[in-house]
Design a protein around this motif. Structure first.
Motif, PDB file in Angstrom:
ATOM      1  N   ALA A  33       0.839  -1.202   0.000  1.00 37.71           N
ATOM      2  CA  ALA A  33       0.000   0.000   0.000  1.00 37.71           C
ATOM      3  C   ALA A  33       0.873   1.251   0.000  1.00 37.71           C
ATOM      4  O   ALA A  33       0.581   2.233  -0.689  1.00 37.71           O
ATOM      5  CB  ALA A  33      -0.924  -0.006   1.211  1.00 37.71           C
ATOM      6  N   GLY A  37       0.664   3.309  -3.242  1.00 33.61           N
ATOM      7  CA  GLY A  37       0.031   4.593  -2.947  1.00 33.61           C
ATOM      8  C   GLY A  37       0.914   5.760  -3.337  1.00 33.61           C
ATOM      9  O   GLY A  37       0.454   6.728  -3.954  1.00 33.61           O
ATOM     10  N   GLY A 350      -3.568   1.087  -1.135  1.00 33.60           N
ATOM     11  CA  GLY A 350      -2.811   2.298  -1.454  1.00 33.60           C
ATOM     12  C   GLY A 350      -3.670   3.322  -2.162  1.00 33.60           C
ATOM     13  O   GLY A 350      -3.605   4.524  -1.868  1.00 33.60           O
TER      14      GLY A 350
END
Length: 837
Positions: A33, A37, A350
């Motif tokens: 994530a 992200g 993310g």
């Protein structure tokens, strides 16, 4: 159907396995994530800035047309009206339009407003292919030589100032005291083309043929310093159009040899409009995407490491499945499904974090970034996050799956009850992955270190002016289309207003000094469109204005230099006796003296300058005037802190009127109170003059560094993240090694080995991995540092201190990450370990 059933079975089994080890699953998902992200966040900026097509029909046909004079070192000098007509008749383009961004006073209401406007040729909206939501745009064939007294409003201005009045069409607005009839309102969400957010949020459009008042008679030598945009003929590429344009240019140079002397080397270039709008931000964004890509790579490596560690604990499970007849391809597919599910869940997590934090992202991105308002977390950004997750899961899940599927059946089952030592292949793979993590982390850390040093040097550079306790406020004097109706037409007519503003400003609480200047005189606070490049011809030189080199010019009051702390080196500065009607005088900076008088003293020398500025909507004088250089000031970085100081020429406001004025105040000032106080004083002199855009020069200086600061902060964040992930990776690897070698360590201790020797042995393993990673990383960092050399200031891409410091920091972190598992190994109880084995 059978394939779908197998896939569903693999997915259900993968979900069960992930739920069986929630700690492992959460760590892996969180790691991905973070990587996905961060990558998706930067991608959303790049998508809006570089990848999305311009919001106009057939955007690839739109090109920026740029006139250059390389013979005199001048680029994008603007285009004359006759040249514009030549392009329209060339057969290369469907439409050629000219636009210029400025400000105008909206009066007739409760108080005067300053609003942004674009002066455009009537075919401007036809060029872009956009229509009004209410009413119409301009007639592209309107023959009016000057302004046609029609105005198109933006949706924002229509709603803010006129409460979205549906009957606005036909109403009259007073713009710089001229009556304009509203003919249309642009659609909600429409943004004009421009290189910054202010221009993209243009509030009004006025159409003019550029050949009548308030514009001067068309001349080939009189270039309009504005943007020229064209739409190519259908099916014609830039590569095919450029040779045709070159042929036209050669023909015009032959036909009008006096206007285009050979030594200026006049050329006309075509570039995609999207490239012209993006400008210099591409290199910064590409660098950031590369940096965040390394973070993603490190995240993937970390998860791959976790998968390999987990595989060691699943050795018996895999061996049993092999004993029951499971084939390697089937095991690989199952394990790969688990990896893909992990990576996909991490990618979705993310994206969810990014979606919830999108407002924070917009606050981090500097306002100077083109198409900032178009940045969004949309479906294509989600598709990117998913695609990245799937690709990363496939690539980094395949190796662990393949290595796990190659479990030695007999050896693994033999080890039951004695602990699984894992395969040498998996152990080697983990170490290789950690070395790769460390190498990538060092590359990012070196990039961040160089940017940090560069930003620090830039932040501490001596600007050549003193911004401390200085505020600026802008105002705009009306410039009606009929010069005879302009009460501020000449410097003599404007002088009483200037003197009264200065006098009243000195009486305000806390004010110690007051000065005035045009927009281009605001250090680091103006864009290129406000500059006034003028041809400079030395007395006795045979050069014409077309052949002469250009110099940026600003108009200031005599108090300007003292207020900003610009020191005089030779000659004198302006005084109140330098007024219209007396010989024109100018002050130049050292850069101008070095450039134009390299072997002599410029003080007392005379130059010919063409006066006036279309950007200020003045009526240009057709004659040029002789100007005496009376002084030389020290160089100041008024255009850019990072770039070389540009030659600059200053003229006095008492000899050359200016419509765009900036008021400078120095003292102990309350920014909120002083703005209203200045507005009251200025409007007491003339109630039709607005006062707007208050800011301190410290803020102006900070804003000028916004893109570099954004780059530095982002790369530093990515480097810190990478270092943390690398530390976790080496911690996990050393912990795994200690776990694998528990029996060996216990035997060593039972045979009399010192516990300090065990500690040193484990730490050496960690430092060995760090040294290998650093060696590889230094090579990669050297390549990357040279690629980003254009973003550095005052620091070499090979800066030894940065490379040494980062390498030491990486090894220190690796040592710290190795210490905990080394301590655990040192404290093993040999009796307990051997008894359990």
């Amino acid at each position: 159907m059978h394939m779908i059933e197998n896939l569903l079975f693999d997915l259900r089994y993968a979900v069960r396995m992930l739920l069986r080890s929630p700690g492992f699953s959460l760590i892996a998902i969180a790691t991905m994530a973070l990587g996905v992200g961060a990558t998706t966040a930067i991608y959303s900026v790049i998508d809006a800035t570089l990848l999305q097509p311009l919001p106009y029909p057939n955007p690839t046909e739109l090109v920026h047309v740029q006139d250059d004079l390389p013979g005199v070192g001048a680029q994008d000098v603007g285009m004359s009206v006759p040249e514009w007509k030549d392009l329209e008749r060339s057969g290369i383009f469907q439409v050629v339009a000219i636009d210029g961004f400025a400000s105008v006073n909206l009066t007739g209401g409760a108080k005067p407003e300053r609003i942004s406007f674009k002066s455009v040729t009537p075919n401007y909206f036809a060029l872009l292919g956009v229509e009004a939501q209410l009413g119409r745009t301009f007639d592209p064939h309107d023959p009016t030589p000057g302004y046609n007294l029609e105005v198109v409003l933006s949706d924002g201005l229509w709603r803010r100032e006129f409460a979205a009045d549906p009957h606005i069409l036909g109403k009259t607005l007073l713009l710089d005291n001229d009556p304009y009839r509203v003919v249309g309102v642009m659609p909600r969400g429409y943004r004009d083309m421009g290189s910054d957010s202010e221009e993209r949020n243009t509030e009004t459009w006025l159409a003019a043929g550029l050949s009548g008042l308030p514009f001067p008679p068309p001349q080939r030598s009189l270039r309009v310093h504005r943007r020229v945009t064209a739409r190519l003929k259908p099916g014609l590429s830039i590569a095919a159009a450029q040779p045709q344009l070159d042929a036209l240019v050669e023909s015009l140079k032959t036909q009008f040899a006096v206007d285009y002397p050979a030594q200026v080397q006049w050329t006309v270039r075509l570039t995609p409009l999207s490239e012209a709008i993006v400008g210099n931000t591409r290199q910064t964004l590409v660098m950031l995407f590369g940096a965040v890509g390394l973070v993603l790579l490190i995240s993937c490596v970390n998860v791959a490491n976790l998968l390999l560690a987990r595989a060691s604990g699943r050795g018996r499970e895999i061996a049993v499945r092999q004993a029951l007849g499971a084939q390697s391809p089937r095991l690989i597919r199952q394990l790969l499904t688990e990896s893909l599910l992990l990576f996909l869940l991490g990618g979705i997590a993310g994206f969810a974090i990014l979606f919830s934090a999108k407002n924070l992202l917009l606050r981090l991105v500097p306002d100077s970034l083109p198409t900032l308002s178009d940045i969004s977390v949309s479906w294509n950004v989600l598709a990117f996050a998913i695609a990245v997750s799937v690709v990363a899961g496939t690539i980094f899940g395949l190796a662990p799956a393949w290595l796990t599927s190659r479990t030695d059946l007999i050896e693994t089952l033999k080890q039951d009850g004695r602990g699984s030592r894992g395969s040498k292949g998996r152990s080697r793979a983990r170490q290789i992955l950690v070395i790769g993590e460390l190498a990538l982390s060092l590359v990012l850390m070196v990039a961040a270190g160089l940017l940090l040093r560069s930003f620090w040097d830039l932040y501490n550079v001596e600007p050549g002016f003193n911004p401390d306790r200085v505020m600026s406020l802008q105002t705009w004097l009306p410039g009606p289309n009929d010069p005879s109706a302009d009460k501020y037409r000449s410097a003599t007519q404007e002088a009483p207003l200037v003197r009264e503003i200065l006098r009243r400003g000195r009486t305000l609480p806390g004010v110690e000094q007051v000065a005035l200047g045009d927009t281009s005189a605001l250090p680091l606070g103006h864009d290129s469109s406000s500059l006034n490049p003028m041809p400079l011809v030395h007395e006795g030189s045979p050069l014409t204005d077309t052949q002469a080199p250009r110099i940026n010019g600003s108009t200031v009051s005599p108090e300007y230099f003292n207020l900003l702390g610009m020191s005089l080196l030779r000659g004198r500065l302006f005084n109140d006796q330098d007024v219209e009607g007396t010989p024109d005088v100018a002050v130049i900076n050292q850069a101008a003296a070095r450039t134009f008088w390299p072997n002599g003293d410029p003080v007392g020398k005379r130059v010919r300058l063409r006066t006036g500025n279309l950007g200020n909507r003045e009526l240009l004088k057709n004659n040029s005037v002789w100007t005496t250089i009376i002084g030389v000031i020290a160089d100041a970085r008024t255009e850019s802190l990072a770039g070389a100081v540009a030659p600059q020429l200053y003229r006095t406001v008492y000899q050359h009127a200016s419509k765009d004025l900036t008021i400078y105040l120095r003292g102990q000032l309350d920014p909120r109170a002083i703005t209203e106080q200045v507005r009251e004083q200025v409007q007491a002199v003339d109630p039709e003059i607005p006062v707007f855009h208050p800011e301190t020069l410290d803020d102006v200086l900070s804003t000028s560094l916004s893109v570099r600061r954004f780059s530095m902060e982002m790369v530093a964040f990515f480097a810190a993240t990478a270092l943390l992930l690398a530390a976790l990776g080496i911690y996990g690897t050393i912990s795994f090694v200690v776990s694998e070698q528990r029996r060996e360590i216990a035997i060593r201790l039972a045979l009399g080995a010192e516990r300090e020797d065990i500690l040193k042995m484990v730490l050496r393993r960690g430092l060995g991995l760090a040294a290998a990673g650093a060696a590889i990383g230094v090579s990669g960092a050297l390549v990357v540092s040279h690629l980003m050399a254009g973003l550095l200031y005052g620091v070499s891409p090979n800066d030894l201190a940065t490379f040494v410091g980062v390498t030491l920091a990486l090894n220190t972190v690796a040592l710290a990450a190795s210490y905990v598992p080394a301590l655990r190994a040192m404290r093993l109880d040999p009796n307990a370990v051997l008894h359990s084995e």
